[in-house]
Design a protein around this motif. Structure first.
Motif, PDB file in Angstrom:
ATOM      1  N   GLN A  23       0.833  -1.199   0.000  1.00 47.19           N
ATOM      2  CA  GLN A  23       0.000   0.000   0.000  1.00 47.19           C
ATOM      3  C   GLN A  23       0.874   1.258   0.000  1.00 47.19           C
ATOM      4  O   GLN A  23       0.618   2.202  -0.752  1.00 47.19           O
ATOM      5  N   ASN A  24       1.906   1.260   0.813  1.00 41.79           N
ATOM      6  CA  ASN A  24       2.779   2.430   0.897  1.00 41.79           C
ATOM      7  C   ASN A  24       3.595   2.631  -0.376  1.00 41.79           C
ATOM      8  O   ASN A  24       3.794   3.761  -0.816  1.00 41.79           O
ATOM      9  N   SER A  26       2.676   1.748  -3.345  1.00 39.24           N
ATOM     10  CA  SER A  26       1.705   2.233  -4.321  1.00 39.24           C
ATOM     11  C   SER A  26       1.451   3.724  -4.110  1.00 39.24           C
ATOM     12  O   SER A  26       1.365   4.502  -5.071  1.00 39.24           O
ATOM     13  N   ARG A  27       1.338   4.125  -2.862  1.00 40.99           N
ATOM     14  CA  ARG A  27       1.102   5.534  -2.538  1.00 40.99           C
ATOM     15  C   ARG A  27       2.266   6.406  -3.012  1.00 40.99           C
ATOM     16  O   ARG A  27       2.062   7.509  -3.525  1.00 40.99           O
ATOM     17  N   THR A  30       1.931   6.818  -6.749  1.00 42.31           N
ATOM     18  CA  THR A  30       0.806   7.695  -7.056  1.00 42.31           C
ATOM     19  C   THR A  30       1.181   9.153  -6.821  1.00 42.31           C
ATOM     20  O   THR A  30       0.859  10.022  -7.633  1.00 42.31           O
ATOM     21  N   GLN A  31       1.870   9.418  -5.711  1.00 38.54           N
ATOM     22  CA  GLN A  31       2.301  10.785  -5.408  1.00 38.54           C
ATOM     23  C   GLN A  31       3.206  11.319  -6.521  1.00 38.54           C
ATOM     24  O   GLN A  31       3.062  12.460  -6.945  1.00 38.54           O
ATOM     25  N   TYR A  54       5.348  14.703  -0.917  1.00 36.20           N
ATOM     26  CA  TYR A  54       6.103  13.575  -1.471  1.00 36.20           C
ATOM     27  C   TYR A  54       7.426  13.378  -0.736  1.00 36.20           C
ATOM     28  O   TYR A  54       7.781  12.256  -0.373  1.00 36.20           O
ATOM     29  N   PHE A  57       6.827  11.913   2.655  1.00 36.92           N
ATOM     30  CA  PHE A  57       6.489  10.494   2.589  1.00 36.92           C
ATOM     31  C   PHE A  57       7.713   9.652   2.235  1.00 36.92           C
ATOM     32  O   PHE A  57       7.885   8.549   2.761  1.00 36.92           O
TER      33      PHE A  57
END
Length: 90
Positions: A23-24, A26-27, A30-31, A54, A57
């Motif tokens: 999930q991370n 993928s995030r 996406t960012q 970004y 993260f």
């Protein structure tokens, strides 16, 4: 299949961690895509806001060993370079 209780627990733990890591990751992707889209649309305010998010993260991902710290640094550097190239010319 595992025969030992601790092995069964390890398997459950690994599944949870794998789901969170996926999930991370993928995030992160996406960012990056959102920033590139903002750059393409020539929206400096949105791009900078997304870039700040970004980088934060990326740092968190590096801290938790989702990605290597030098990988995070490289991604931040390359994205900053793109931002500067597009918006410095404008």
């Amino acid at each position: 299949m595992a025969n030992i209780k601790s092995s069964e627990k390890d398997i459950r733990r690994t599944k949870r961690r794998n789901a969170a890591n996926s999930q991370n990751r993928s995030r992160l992707r996406t960012q990056a895509k959102k920033i590139l889209k903002a750059i393409k649309e020539k929206d400096p305010k949105a791009a900078m806001a997304l870039f700040i998010e970004y980088t934060s993260f990326l740092d968190k991902a590096a801290k938790t060993n989702l990605i290597h710290s030098k990988n995070a640094d490289r991604k931040k550097s390359r994205m900053a370079k793109r931002l500067n190239a597009v918006f410095a010319a404008a």
